[in-house]
Write an enzyme that holds these catalytic residues in place. Structure first.
Site, PDB file in Angstrom:
ATOM      1  N   CYS A  77       5.550  32.263   4.977  1.00  0.00           N
ATOM      2  CA  CYS A  77       5.869  32.285   6.407  1.00  0.00           C
ATOM      3  C   CYS A  77       6.237  33.713   6.807  1.00  0.00           C
ATOM      4  O   CYS A  77       7.213  33.952   7.513  1.00  0.00           O
ATOM      5  CB  CYS A  77       6.988  31.300   6.741  1.00  0.00           C
ATOM      6  SG  CYS A  77       8.476  31.502   5.755  1.00  0.00           S
ATOM      7  N   GLY A  85      11.224  19.692   1.081  1.00  0.00           N
ATOM      8  CA  GLY A  85      10.365  18.548   0.797  1.00  0.00           C
ATOM      9  C   GLY A  85       9.303  18.231   1.824  1.00  0.00           C
ATOM     10  O   GLY A  85       8.581  17.249   1.678  1.00  0.00           O
ATOM     11  N   SER A  86       9.163  19.049   2.864  1.00  0.00           N
ATOM     12  CA  SER A  86       8.164  18.734   3.894  1.00  0.00           C
ATOM     13  C   SER A  86       6.758  18.723   3.304  1.00  0.00           C
ATOM     14  O   SER A  86       5.986  17.782   3.527  1.00  0.00           O
ATOM     15  CB  SER A  86       8.254  19.730   5.049  1.00  0.00           C
ATOM     16  OG  SER A  86       8.043  21.054   4.598  1.00  0.00           O
ATOM     17  N   ASP A 110       3.935  27.844  -2.142  1.00  0.00           N
ATOM     18  CA  ASP A 110       4.472  28.283  -0.854  1.00  0.00           C
ATOM     19  C   ASP A 110       5.619  29.227  -1.200  1.00  0.00           C
ATOM     20  O   ASP A 110       6.751  28.807  -1.387  1.00  0.00           O
ATOM     21  CB  ASP A 110       4.941  27.083  -0.037  1.00  0.00           C
ATOM     22  CG  ASP A 110       5.385  27.480   1.360  1.00  0.00           C
ATOM     23  OD1 ASP A 110       4.633  28.209   2.033  1.00  0.00           O
ATOM     24  OD2 ASP A 110       6.491  27.084   1.769  1.00  0.00           O
ATOM     25  N   ASP A 160      12.716  28.516 -12.419  1.00  0.00           N
ATOM     26  CA  ASP A 160      12.020  29.642 -11.818  1.00  0.00           C
ATOM     27  C   ASP A 160      10.524  29.338 -11.925  1.00  0.00           C
ATOM     28  O   ASP A 160      10.026  28.993 -12.999  1.00  0.00           O
ATOM     29  CB  ASP A 160      12.381  30.922 -12.595  1.00  0.00           C
ATOM     30  CG  ASP A 160      11.808  32.180 -11.962  1.00  0.00           C
ATOM     31  OD1 ASP A 160      10.610  32.169 -11.582  1.00  0.00           O
ATOM     32  OD2 ASP A 160      12.533  33.181 -11.863  1.00  0.00           O
ATOM     33  N   ALA A 194      11.566  22.471  -2.193  1.00  0.00           N
ATOM     34  CA  ALA A 194      12.612  22.075  -1.228  1.00  0.00           C
ATOM     35  C   ALA A 194      12.368  22.725   0.133  1.00  0.00           C
ATOM     36  O   ALA A 194      11.826  23.828   0.199  1.00  0.00           O
ATOM     37  CB  ALA A 194      13.987  22.467  -1.761  1.00  0.00           C
TER      38      ALA A 194
END
Length: 472
Positions: free
Chosen positions: A245, A127-128, A192, A174, A125
């Site tokens: 990030c 969703g990019s 990610d 999870d 999520a």
């Protein structure tokens, strides 16, 4: 300028110790205080890049290519009247508003690869990256999109639906379960990872309000568990990308080194030096990309590409799956449904998918999903084709977003006023009336599925895709 960006002194002291010698702290702080350039990614499941560039030019948008993503662009657009997210092009799924650096992990995953049959997006999520992966897979194979936070699965599904993705199966676990539940099942895995968000201050000036070195170490411990599980879920010979990030080495390089220490020669780091022109500016000695904001005028980011050279042990798990609620349609049932769909909407089903039934609901699952059906509980799979009723089938919106090309006989073109009404969930009244179910098209893009009732087309847009104000 984001003059109110909060950067803790202890964080800045830490950055000084890891900042490459070619960079300086003044630039780091200055870039952290500048807002991010807005960027978008063209959704090639819906439109070619060339066709989108023509639309952008007509709308007066200025686009600058993102060097690490062939479909990515920084965009300059007048949003004073209509935000980009409320433009018809966005609502039709022609593009995704996505931060430029977040396009890099998926580009790294597909570097030099022709096609993957099975891909896991471990933390999917909103969703990019999921929709970016689906576009590069061209809706082929199976894409498992997992999201731990139940509240975010709905947003993930809405974006998948808007972008015309039909090869996805959504799960809500999870990420640490995949190594045991689906060991060595995927050609490619994207992790990610959840992180401390040190690279996100340019879009959230309060991102560092709760930052501490202790929290970094806590998050890193979770990341080590996640990367182990992701690696166990990867097939031997497969490739995974680990990305964050954030900037701290504890959450980046050290997590990758932990994987290497745990699984030894089965782990190979693959250099990202050839990902794009200029990648060497952020390259580490291991071939990772450790990106500080001033290097590419972007978020802070980290990307590592890892190859699995040999099989590894996975944890034993005790599965309690319960009865699978779907059953595969018989050849006779499938033929009946396919004929009805062709007769009423002029649609043919893709050869790499199979019809499954649940009570009166008709679904289309990718064939590549079938080996996983008894191994993991999915919250949503493939696309819903129809609901069966006494008088036939009530076709569903996802047929319009994922299967319709616009060349069907059952298409009704509408004007801008009617398109606004449609996206607000209202019925529309075209000049000419018709009968049966029809695809609704605006400016060449299929935007939904409706049904003629007298002189109006009854709106079939799902509630999660309805917008109620400030439209194009």
């Amino acid at each position: 300028m984001h003059s109110n960006v909060y950067l803790p002194e202890t964080f800045l002291e830490k950055i000084k110790t890891i900042l490459p010698s070619a960079l300086n702290m003044d630039d780091f702080i200055a870039y952290c205080q500048q807002p991010l350039r807005k960027s978008i990614r063209v959704n090639t499941l819906k439109i070619s890049v060339d066709a989108f560039l023509t639309i952008a030019q007509e709308k007066g948008w200025t686009l600058h290519p993102v060097p690490w993503c062939e479909t990515g662009f920084w965009i300059e657009a007048d949003e004073s009247k209509v935000p980009l997210g409320n433009t018809a092009e966005h609502m039709c799924g022609l593009f995704y508003i996505q931060e430029a650096s977040s396009m890099m992990p998926v580009s790294a995953l597909f570097l030099g690869e022709n096609q993957f049959e099975s891909v896991l997006d471990t933390a999917a999520a909103p969703g990019s990256k999921t929709t970016q992966i689906a576009a590069l897979m061209n809706n082929q194979g199976i894409l498992v999109a997992n999201e731990y936070a139940a509240s975010r699965v709905k947003v993930l599904h809405a974006n998948i639906e808007r972008c015309g993705v039909r090869n996805a199966a959504l799960s809500n676990f999870d990420g640490r379960v995949f190594g045991g539940w689906l060991p060595e099942s995927f050609d490619a895995v994207l992790l990610d990872a959840p992180c401390s968000g040190e690279g996100t201050v340019r879009k959230d000036e309060d991102a560092m309000k709760n930052w501490s070195q202790e929290s970094v170490l806590e998050i890193a411990a979770t990341q080590k568990d996640l990367i182990e599980s992701a690696f166990q879920a990867l097939k031997p010979g497969g490739v995974m990308v680990y990305s964050t990030c954030t900037l701290s080495e504890e959450e980046n390089q050290q997590v990758c080194h932990h994987l290497k220490h745990t699984f030894g020669d089965a782990v190979a780091f693959e250099s990202l030096s050839s990902l794009f022109d200029g990648a060497e500016k952020a390259l580490t000695e291991d071939g990772f990309l450790h990106i500080f904001p001033q290097v590419y005028d972007s978020e802070g980011f980290f990307v590592a590409r890892i190859r699995k050279l040999a099989s590894v042990n996975s944890p034993d798990v005790n599965k309690k799956m319960g009865k699978f609620p779907f059953q595969k349609a018989s050849k006779k049932e499938s033929a009946l449904i396919e004929k009805s769909l062709s007769d009423s909407l002029d649609i043919s089903l893709p050869a790499d998918s199979t019809i499954w039934l649940r009570d009166n609901d008709v679904w289309l699952f990718p064939n590549a999903l079938e080996p996983m059906l008894g191994e993991l509980r999915f919250s949503r799979m493939g696309i819903k084709l129809a609901e069966k009723h006494k008088n036939g089938y009530r076709w569903q919106h996802q047929i319009a977003t994922t299967l319709a090309s616009g060349d069907e006989k059952t298409v009704v073109d509408i004007d801008t006023d009617a398109a606004r009404e449609w996206f607000m969930g209202r019925d529309i009244y075209p000049e000419n009336s018709g009968k049966g179910e029809v695809f609704v098209r605006y400016q060449g893009a299929i935007i939904g599925l409706g049904k003629w009732v007298s002189n109006k087309i009854k709106n079939g847009l799902p509630r999660e895709l309805v917008r109620d104000k400030n439209l194009f």
